[in-house]
Design an enzyme around this catalytic site. Structure first.
Site, PDB file in Angstrom:
ATOM      1  N   PHE B 120       0.843  -1.175   0.000  1.00  0.00           N
ATOM      2  CA  PHE B 120       0.000   0.000   0.000  1.00  0.00           C
ATOM      3  C   PHE B 120       0.884   1.232   0.000  1.00  0.00           C
ATOM      4  O   PHE B 120       2.048   1.166   0.413  1.00  0.00           O
ATOM      5  CB  PHE B 120      -0.889   0.014   1.247  1.00  0.00           C
ATOM      6  CG  PHE B 120      -2.346   0.203   0.942  1.00  0.00           C
ATOM      7  CD1 PHE B 120      -3.018  -0.669   0.111  1.00  0.00           C
ATOM      8  CD2 PHE B 120      -3.051   1.268   1.496  1.00  0.00           C
ATOM      9  CE1 PHE B 120      -4.369  -0.500  -0.155  1.00  0.00           C
ATOM     10  CE2 PHE B 120      -4.404   1.439   1.228  1.00  0.00           C
ATOM     11  CZ  PHE B 120      -5.075   0.552   0.406  1.00  0.00           C
ATOM     12  N   GLN B 246      -7.497  14.839   4.420  1.00  0.00           N
ATOM     13  CA  GLN B 246      -6.957  14.020   3.342  1.00  0.00           C
ATOM     14  C   GLN B 246      -7.938  13.943   2.183  1.00  0.00           C
ATOM     15  O   GLN B 246      -9.081  13.526   2.356  1.00  0.00           O
ATOM     16  CB  GLN B 246      -6.680  12.601   3.833  1.00  0.00           C
ATOM     17  CG  GLN B 246      -6.058  11.734   2.764  1.00  0.00           C
ATOM     18  CD  GLN B 246      -5.542  10.433   3.333  1.00  0.00           C
ATOM     19  OE1 GLN B 246      -6.304   9.521   3.611  1.00  0.00           O
ATOM     20  NE2 GLN B 246      -4.243  10.345   3.536  1.00  0.00           N
ATOM     21  N   HIS B 248      -8.490  11.899  -0.777  1.00  0.00           N
ATOM     22  CA  HIS B 248      -8.055  10.641  -1.364  1.00  0.00           C
ATOM     23  C   HIS B 248      -7.883  10.879  -2.854  1.00  0.00           C
ATOM     24  O   HIS B 248      -8.751  11.455  -3.493  1.00  0.00           O
ATOM     25  CB  HIS B 248      -9.095   9.555  -1.107  1.00  0.00           C
ATOM     26  CG  HIS B 248      -8.599   8.169  -1.396  1.00  0.00           C
ATOM     27  ND1 HIS B 248      -8.358   7.734  -2.663  1.00  0.00           N
ATOM     28  CD2 HIS B 248      -8.284   7.142  -0.577  1.00  0.00           C
ATOM     29  CE1 HIS B 248      -7.919   6.484  -2.616  1.00  0.00           C
ATOM     30  NE2 HIS B 248      -7.862   6.103  -1.356  1.00  0.00           N
ATOM     31  N   LEU B 262     -15.206   6.196  -3.246  1.00  0.00           N
ATOM     32  CA  LEU B 262     -13.816   5.793  -3.243  1.00  0.00           C
ATOM     33  C   LEU B 262     -13.471   4.674  -4.223  1.00  0.00           C
ATOM     34  O   LEU B 262     -14.223   3.735  -4.386  1.00  0.00           O
ATOM     35  CB  LEU B 262     -13.481   5.304  -1.831  1.00  0.00           C
ATOM     36  CG  LEU B 262     -12.036   5.478  -1.448  1.00  0.00           C
ATOM     37  CD1 LEU B 262     -11.707   6.954  -1.434  1.00  0.00           C
ATOM     38  CD2 LEU B 262     -11.822   4.883  -0.083  1.00  0.00           C
ATOM     39  N   GLU B 265      -7.157   2.273  -2.892  1.00  0.00           N
ATOM     40  CA  GLU B 265      -5.747   2.376  -3.208  1.00  0.00           C
ATOM     41  C   GLU B 265      -5.175   1.016  -3.612  1.00  0.00           C
ATOM     42  O   GLU B 265      -4.136   0.942  -4.274  1.00  0.00           O
ATOM     43  CB  GLU B 265      -5.046   2.896  -1.951  1.00  0.00           C
ATOM     44  CG  GLU B 265      -3.630   3.298  -2.145  1.00  0.00           C
ATOM     45  CD  GLU B 265      -3.122   4.065  -0.935  1.00  0.00           C
ATOM     46  OE1 GLU B 265      -3.875   4.895  -0.383  1.00  0.00           O
ATOM     47  OE2 GLU B 265      -1.974   3.829  -0.544  1.00  0.00           O
ATOM     48  N   ARG B 321      -0.792   9.520  -0.103  1.00  0.00           N
ATOM     49  CA  ARG B 321      -2.004  10.011  -0.750  1.00  0.00           C
ATOM     50  C   ARG B 321      -1.980  11.500  -1.098  1.00  0.00           C
ATOM     51  O   ARG B 321      -2.479  11.909  -2.134  1.00  0.00           O
ATOM     52  CB  ARG B 321      -3.207   9.741   0.163  1.00  0.00           C
ATOM     53  CG  ARG B 321      -3.535   8.278   0.205  1.00  0.00           C
ATOM     54  CD  ARG B 321      -4.608   7.982   1.207  1.00  0.00           C
ATOM     55  NE  ARG B 321      -5.005   6.577   1.077  1.00  0.00           N
ATOM     56  CZ  ARG B 321      -5.871   5.997   1.864  1.00  0.00           C
ATOM     57  NH1 ARG B 321      -6.453   6.665   2.842  1.00  0.00           N
ATOM     58  NH2 ARG B 321      -6.184   4.738   1.685  1.00  0.00           N
ATOM     59  N   HIS B 387     -11.736  12.639   2.040  1.00  0.00           N
ATOM     60  CA  HIS B 387     -11.795  11.266   2.514  1.00  0.00           C
ATOM     61  C   HIS B 387     -11.652  11.141   4.017  1.00  0.00           C
ATOM     62  O   HIS B 387     -12.317  10.328   4.656  1.00  0.00           O
ATOM     63  CB  HIS B 387     -10.672  10.499   1.824  1.00  0.00           C
ATOM     64  CG  HIS B 387     -10.609   9.049   2.176  1.00  0.00           C
ATOM     65  ND1 HIS B 387     -11.696   8.217   2.038  1.00  0.00           N
ATOM     66  CD2 HIS B 387      -9.607   8.285   2.647  1.00  0.00           C
ATOM     67  CE1 HIS B 387     -11.349   6.999   2.419  1.00  0.00           C
ATOM     68  NE2 HIS B 387     -10.096   7.010   2.810  1.00  0.00           N
ATOM     69  N   ARG B 423      -2.451  10.811   6.574  1.00  0.00           N
ATOM     70  CA  ARG B 423      -2.564   9.424   7.014  1.00  0.00           C
ATOM     71  C   ARG B 423      -2.179   8.461   5.897  1.00  0.00           C
ATOM     72  O   ARG B 423      -2.561   8.663   4.747  1.00  0.00           O
ATOM     73  CB  ARG B 423      -4.001   9.127   7.441  1.00  0.00           C
ATOM     74  CG  ARG B 423      -4.237   7.676   7.820  1.00  0.00           C
ATOM     75  CD  ARG B 423      -5.649   7.444   8.312  1.00  0.00           C
ATOM     76  NE  ARG B 423      -6.657   7.577   7.289  1.00  0.00           N
ATOM     77  CZ  ARG B 423      -6.989   6.618   6.430  1.00  0.00           C
ATOM     78  NH1 ARG B 423      -6.376   5.463   6.453  1.00  0.00           N
ATOM     79  NH2 ARG B 423      -7.948   6.827   5.540  1.00  0.00           N
TER      80      ARG B 423
END
Lengths: 253, 626
Positions: B120, B246, B248, B262, B265, B321, B387, B423
């Site tokens: 990730f 954040q 995304h 969403l 990721e 991100r 997000h 994050r």
């Protein structure tokens, strides 16, 4: 705005109610839940509807659209003809609270009746080893988003309030199947109790539940039928029957 | 109307991962616990988490350990994280995952039969425990079933399943009650009936999640209205670093109905590449200096990484991100976006249809059913979506106790500090579990040493009067319209790229809406009335937006989830500053507060040359606090 939509929305409460006609603008690519939100924001500020994720993942916006149990967030308006009136009603198997919101507490009561997962004594965190093929059977059932469309459509309770007491419904048959096939669960006799305590025998395999499942879980083929078959084996095979009697004392109840 | 009243040891507000984990902890310690949630039980926004839960179990690459995870988390947050939270999280995450397995969770497996872990963004090794791309659902269902198991135990032992642990679904909390300066309970209304409900409890855990609904394009559900942030502010607690949101990088941009939803990721983790309308794989242009030695600067090396991770640098699609979101934003602004204002994300060229459906089942489902796009054959169109909020309630890391209010605790997205300015994907699910448990433990300790603190009639009546107010007005403002206005303001003026002038305008406009919102009236009665519900949610969102805009205008640098067009660089002096929001009853006030310095043993986990990119020379010379 791409088109004008004609809707009939059921409005009312546990005592009284009726379908109300509404005309509302709609954009290309919108789903029924978008339209309900527009009605709410512009014409009926107090129209009651449940929803959360708007992505088909939480199972909150269950309702009946032209009589079919569906998630409103996964129902494209393009599926309906230009002249068609879309009729939106609350789930029929559960008591109405207000408008499109029903009392689904039946399902939470049934969840409470299914004995929880039981780990082998002495198994410590980090120790379990399971093969992917062995977890996949239960994983299919754990995809369930608890929209309760299967419960709503099941004819055993849809028009038979009296059956609710002794029938857990498809959602909880797959829960039992999930635990029964769970590589770590040691509680015995899950299939038998499905039959004797949770009303598996009521099901006559019409597959309505499978048809409405938005997660495409093969409820009937992969959970209900295998459990029924094995229950039948155990019930009618005299050798197995004897074995089950002898083993009974050691069983975890 | 007779008031529905309850007494508990602990009230948990929110039934997502953090709230349920806190409740389990407090119940296991023998306390009575109420779980209050706005939706039905099991519907919390946690279900939306797709990619996985980051924990350095080392099942796939045994070089992984808590120190590597800690370093990745601090880098991802641009060293603005509260080091102690990042440390606790990295150390405890594996135990929290293994514990879920003991409660019935079925994660995907490695060949050896262990819990599988995937790559990730920002994580050095494959670290995310996952179940396809529906990991959040697995987490929430496992916790929900754990609650049921505890209730079944109570049923067997006491004859009453809900005696010591009860879920109050579809209840909104409008106020944290305080008496003698300490928490005394929580007050709210049942959404179904509109009837009021009182919980008396010496400890309250806030676990209400995020604030996404403050923005126009968001991946958050309706529940993400910043309730806990606002409840905490109004109760006298602080929020920390609310400027950091954040975006995304990959939300759906088309069709309209799904804008913002969403795209996990994991699509990039599994090999998805980003291209612009010219067909360029543009991420190679956007690798910041601080990441140059970890990310491949050419497609050949990036492609090799999928097969050999030890000898190649990672593809730039897997940058944190904030970097990816800004890159997409720049491409679209430069006119190289898609027809619908996004960029292309394509996984079809690298993986077979069968593998895509197996590894990314809900993405396939989501695009096929909602957008009519078959991601095994064609590219997705994606763009940034609001997000996650990094900012949140200022807490003591070890106990999750809210700073400034005795008896108040906060965990999960609503708490601040853990993620710094940005994050990492996968750190949220384990954050919920690690700090949910710690909040539960903190509440237990507090209740044992403090005991009951009943609310006075005057306090209760005051809380009740606020709920009644919008019904008493007629012909006032419409909550839906005000909400839309607020979303336009935050989207246009407090969004992904900010300037001082726009933030100033936003602060004025938010204040104006706030003034008008005092005049909201509601049509219909109290029974399941969304207009009435929104009136309260909106009040929370306004406080959050004010706090975000006021924190953002002060921070004259760009870092993580806060980008200032007028101050584009990262500034080491600003790294030492947290912005603390408090509420005086009229408006949000912001003060600067010094960020706790890394202790020496954590400082020494890093290469000093890396720290030089983030810290001032004085900080480097000190070598961490002792």
């Amino acid at each position: 705005m791409a088109r004008t939509l004609k809707l009939r929305i059921w409005r009312g409460d546990d005592k009284t109610g009726a379908l109300q006609d509404v005309t509302v603008e709609a954009n290309h690519g919108e789903v029924v839940l978008d339209i309900i939100h527009r009605v709410q924001a512009t014409q009926m500020g107090d129209l009651a509807v449940r929803w959360n994720c708007k992505a088909g993942k939480c199972g909150s916006c269950s309702m009946e659209i032209n009589g079919k149990p569906r998630l409103a967030c996964m129902t494209q308006i393009s599926a309906y003809g230009e002249e068609e009136t879309i009729t939106i009603t609350p789930l029929r198997a559960f008591p109405v609270i207000k408008d499109l919101v029903t009392d689904v507490s039946y399902n939470y009561k049934k969840a409470m009746e299914i004995p929880a997962m039981e780990m082998p004594a002495g198994m410590k965190p980090g120790e379990p080893r399971m093969q992917q093929v062995d977890v996949e059977r239960s994983q299919e059932f754990r995809k369930c988003i608890e929209c309760f469309l299967c419960q709503n459509t099941c004819h055993v309770i849809r028009d038979h309030e009296e059956n609710k007491k002794s029938f857990a419904g498809p959602r909880f048959f797959i829960r039992i199947a999930e635990l029964d096939m769970h590589p770590l669960d040691i509680l015995r006799n899950r299939k038998k109790t499905a039959q004797e305590e949770h009303g598996l025998g009521f099901c006559n395999i019409t597959k309505c539940c499978t048809e409405v499942c938005p997660e495409h879980i093969k409820i009937t083929d992969n959970a209900i039928i295998p459990m029924k078959e094995r229950v039948a084996d155990e019930k009618y095979d005299p050798v197995r029957w004897l074995g089950s009697k002898i083993r009974r004392r050691e069983e975890v109840l | 109307m007779t008031l529905e009243k309850y007494k508990y040891d602990v009230v948990v507000i929110g039934a997502g991962g953090a709230g349920l984990r806190a409740a389990v902890e407090a119940r296991d310690a023998g306390l009575s616990v109420a779980i209050v949630c706005k939706s039905l039980f099991g519907k919390a926004h946690t279900v939306m988490a797709e990619g996985g839960a980051a924990a350095s179990m080392g099942n796939v690459n045994d070089n992984d350990n808590w120190m590597v995870h800690f370093r990745d988390t601090m880098r991802g947050g641009k060293f603005l994280n509260h080091y102690r939270m990042a440390e606790l999280h990295a150390k405890e995450a594996p135990d929290r995952i293994w514990e879920l397995e003991m409660w019935g969770a079925l994660f995907d497996r490695t060949k050896e039969g262990k819990i599988s872990q995937r790559n990730f963004g920002g994580h050095e090794y494959p670290r995310l425990a996952h179940v396809g791309d529906r990991t959040g659902l697995e987490l929430i269902r496992t916790m929900q079933q754990r609650i049921v198991a505890l209730q079944q135990k109570d049923q067997r032992e006491t004859g009453d399943a809900e005696k010591n642990l009860k879920v109050f679904a579809e209840v909104t909390i409008t106020e944290i009650l305080k008496e003698n300066g300490k928490v005394a309970g929580a007050y709210g209304y049942r959404r179904e009936s509109g009837e009021e409900i009182l919980f008396e409890a010496p400890a309250v855990v806030i676990a209400t999640g995020g604030v996404g609904k403050t923005f126009k394009i968001t991946s958050n559900s309706w529940e993400g209205t910043g309730d806990g942030h606002a409840l905490a502010l109004k109760a006298g607690a602080n929020l920390v670093d609310m400027e950091f949101l954040q975006f995304h990088p990959t939300g759906m941009v088309w069709p309209l109905s799904v804008k913002g939803i969403l795209v996990t990721e994991s699509v990039r983790g599994e090999g998805g590449i980003l291209t612009n309308s010219l067909g360029e794989r543009f991420m190679f242009k956007y690798i910041p200096d601080v990441f140059k030695d970890k990310y491949a600067d050419n497609p050949e090396e990036a492609d090799r990484w999928y097969l050999d991770q030890d000898n190649n640098r990672r593809p730039p699609e897997l940058l944190p991100r904030d970097e990816v979101a800004r890159a997409i934003n720049s491409e679209v602004k430069a006119g190289r976006g898609t027809e619908h204002g996004g960029v292309f994300l394509d996984v079809s060229k690298r993986l077979s249809a069968e593998v895509i459906k197996k590894r990314l089942p809900s993405m396939w489902h989501q695009f096929y059913e909602l957008a009519g796009v078959d991601i095994t054959k064609e590219a997705m169109e994606v763009g940034p979506t609001c997000h996650y909020v990094m900012g949140g309630v200022e807490v003591e890391p070890d106990t999750a106790a809210a700073v400034g209010v005795d008896g108040l605790f906060a965990a999960g997205e609503v708490a601040g500090g853990m993620h710094g300015s940005n994050r990492l994907g996968g750190n949220s699910l384990t954050d919920l579990l690690v700090f949910g448990r710690r909040a539960g433990m903190g509440a237990v300790e507090y209740v044992k040493s403090h005991g009951a603190n009943p609310a006075s009639d005057a306090t209760i009546q005051k809380a009740s009067a606020k709920i009644e107010a919008p019904f008493a007005r007629t012909g006032g403002e419409n909550a839906y319209s005000l909400h839309q206005e607020l979303q336009e303001i935050t989207h246009n003026l407090v969004g992904i790229i900010r300037t001082g002038a726009e933030l100033k305008e936003a602060i004025e406009k938010i204040a104006d809406i706030r003034k008008r919102s005092a005049n909201i009236s509601v049509t219909g009665d109290r029974k399941f009335n969304p207009g009435f519900h929104l009136a309260f949610d909106l009040d929370n969102m306004l406080l959050v937006a004010e706090s975000t805009a006021k924190s953002a205008i002060l921070r004259e640098e760009s870092r993580g989830g806060h980008t200032r067009d007028d101050f584009p660089g990262m500034n080491s002096t600003w790294r030492q500053v947290n912005h603390i929001s408090s509420f005086d009853g009229e408006k949000v006030n912001i003060k600067a507060q010094e960020l706790p310095a890394l202790p020496k043993e954590l400082f020494d986990l890093f290469d000093v040359h890396e720290l030089e990119k983030y810290m001032t020379s004085e900080e480097i010379a000190k070598g961490g606090s002792k």
